[in-house]
Design an enzyme around this catalytic site. Structure first.
Site, short mmCIF file in Angstrom:
data_model
loop_
_atom_site.label_atom_id
_atom_site.label_comp_id
_atom_site.label_asym_id
_atom_site.label_seq_id
_atom_site.Cartn_x
_atom_site.Cartn_y
_atom_site.Cartn_z
N GLY A 1 2.22 -12.04 2.00
CA GLY A 1 3.54 -12.58 2.83
C GLY A 1 4.63 -11.70 2.73
N TYR A 18 6.15 11.58 8.90
CA TYR A 18 5.09 11.19 7.66
C TYR A 18 5.64 9.80 7.00
CZ TYR A 18 7.53 13.72 4.01
OH TYR A 18 8.07 14.09 3.21
N GLY A 19 4.55 8.81 6.47
CA GLY A 19 5.03 7.76 5.92
C GLY A 19 3.85 6.85 5.55
N HIS A 20 4.02 5.50 5.24
CA HIS A 20 3.02 4.58 5.01
C HIS A 20 3.55 3.45 4.98
CE1 HIS A 20 -0.70 3.21 2.86
NE2 HIS A 20 -0.84 4.62 2.62
N ASP A 21 2.70 2.29 5.32
CA ASP A 21 2.88 1.02 5.36
C ASP A 21 2.21 0.24 3.94
OD1 ASP A 21 3.97 1.89 7.72
OD2 ASP A 21 2.69 0.56 9.08
N GLY A 22 2.83 -1.07 4.15
CA GLY A 22 2.24 -1.65 3.17
C GLY A 22 2.50 -3.10 3.12
N SER A 38 0.93 -1.19 0.16
CA SER A 38 -0.02 -0.13 -0.05
C SER A 38 0.75 1.27 0.03
CB SER A 38 -0.91 -0.11 1.14
OG SER A 38 -2.02 -0.99 0.91
#
Length: 423
Positions: free
Chosen positions: A278, A270-274, A57
């Site tokens: 797996g 700030y950021g984002h995870d994905g 993501s």
């Protein structure tokens, strides 16, 4: 500091059952990298600095950036209705899609094929999904909304989404090790996800979800090149303005345009995870220190590893801690909450303890996500903490008119049964 991380990385992988990882840090434009482990335990191919991992993501921020480029060119208006660009689409603005407040069911993973028409076909199906709440009412993480944004990019540019991504981000930024699909990924040294300690049998999800993060893969260094653009180009600063406050679920403080925002004592991060099948990825940016950190992994339990590494480089939010003295209003919380991908039942036992039973549905069940049961412990306000390790806080939001919570919020707002509004 990265030398220390290089020394720790093999140990952290072993402790957390992570097959392989890539770490990259950019400070002031200077990049350092560390890798350890393997890309696939079946083949034993080692992880190296030029290895590709799926970023999941985090792709959403790249999609949002493509939209912002169109805004800069005067071709898209953030506050225009989506139907301005996609005639017939349900009520929602471009801005509402970019900050997850459009309000329609967001976990729609329908596979509409591998052709260049897959996004158009996918968006055409969204008129059938339920509207959970009115546009702009609240935050609820919405994968489908970013697929709609990808379709807007296609329509305005007149080219397939993957071509727009390559022409307007990968090539200008020198991202030479970025793959939009498995056909490109196979030309590189590419990680395979692992579930239950074994390689996955499916490498990626459907292409129709590509703008939301179903298959984009790249090296940690290439993802840092994207982050460096945001640190260096003031035109993208509007993406960091808070658009909606987040519920108390242990995430960031607010959501901007694509970015998750953390208002920490030391300043903004700030950021984002994905997460894909797996594989897990994390991107964090500390603008005050001119620093960005990327960690890419391919299985196991990466959260402790991520916390250890990022915590050595920049400030992290405090971990939530249960408050045993706090009273829990069980009557407000008990009930069943549903979405297209899960059914969660909250119940109270004879001692007044609250329990959460979660059952994955649809595509998540097909991907072998396991049901689980855990006690809920008091934290603060309407936010509770699952006793099971590794589970983040849940928040009970709104009122159904009888004093009971309308939503169970875990990032996505799951609605109390029979509580949806007409689409």
């Amino acid at each position: 500091m990265l030398d220390e991380i290089r020394g720790l990385l093999p140990e952290l992988l072993a402790e957390n059952g992570v097959p392989g990882a890539a770490v990259a840090v950019d400070v002031g434009g200077e990049v350092a990298e560390a890798t350890a482990g393997v890309l696939n335990i079946a083949t034993g191919v080692e992880a190296t600095a030029d290895s590709l991992f799926q970023i999941g993501s985090i792709t959403k921020v790249l999609t949002a950036t493509l939209v912002m480029q169109l805004v800069h060119e005067g071709k898209v208006d953030l506050d225009a209705q989506v139907r301005t660009y996609l005639p017939g689409f349900r009520p929602a603005t471009v801005r509402q899609l970019m900050c997850h407040v459009a309000g329609f069911e967001g976990d729609v993973f329908t596979d509409t094929g591998k052709g260049d028409d897959c996004l158009a076909a996918y968006v055409g199906l969204l008129g059938e999904v339920p509207q959970i709440f009115e546009p702009g009412e609240m935050f609820s993480y919405n994968n489908a909304g970013f697929c709609v944004l990808g379709r807007i990019v296609e329509v305005v540019r007149g080219r397939p989404f993957d071509a727009c991504m390559r022409d307007h981000l990968f090539t200008p930024l020198g991202m030479t090790h970025a793959a939009s699909d498995p056909y490109e990924a196979i030309l590189h040294r590419t990680a395979v996800g692992h579930l239950g300690g074994a390689p996955t049998t499916v490498w990626a999800m459907a292409r129709s979800n590509a703008p939301a993060g179903s298959m984009l893969a790249m090296t940690a260094r290439d993802l840092l090149a994207f982050a460096r653009m945001h640190l260096a180009d003031d035109r993208f600063l509007p993406m960091l303005r808070p658009q909606v406050a987040l519920p108390d679920i242990g995430w960031g403080t607010a959501w901007g345009l694509g970015w998750e925002l953390y208002d920490l004592p030391g300043g903004l991060v700030y950021g984002h995870d994905g997460n894909t099948i797996g594989q897990s990825a994390i991107l964090r940016v500390d603008p005050a220190r001119d620093m960005a950190v990327v960690i890419l992994t391919n299985g196991g339990s990466p959260r402790p590893l991520v916390k250890e590494i990022v915590g050595r480089l920049m400030e992290l939010p405090e971990d939530p801690v249960p408050d045993p003295a706090r009273h829990v209003d069980a009557a407000r919380y008990v009930g069943t909450y549903v979405s297209s991908t899960s059914r969660t039942t909250v119940s109270a036992d004879g001692q007044g303890r609250l329990w959460l039973d979660h059952v994955p549905l649809g595509v998540l069940a097909e991907l072998d996500e396991e049901p689980y049961r855990t006690e809920l412990l008091a934290w603060r306000g309407d936010a509770l903490i699952p006793a099971e390790p590794g589970r983040g806080p849940v928040a009970f939001v709104g009122d159904d008119g009888t004093g009971r919570a309308r939503f169970l919020h875990t990032g996505r707002a799951d609605v109390r049964s029979a509580g949806r509004i007409a689409s």
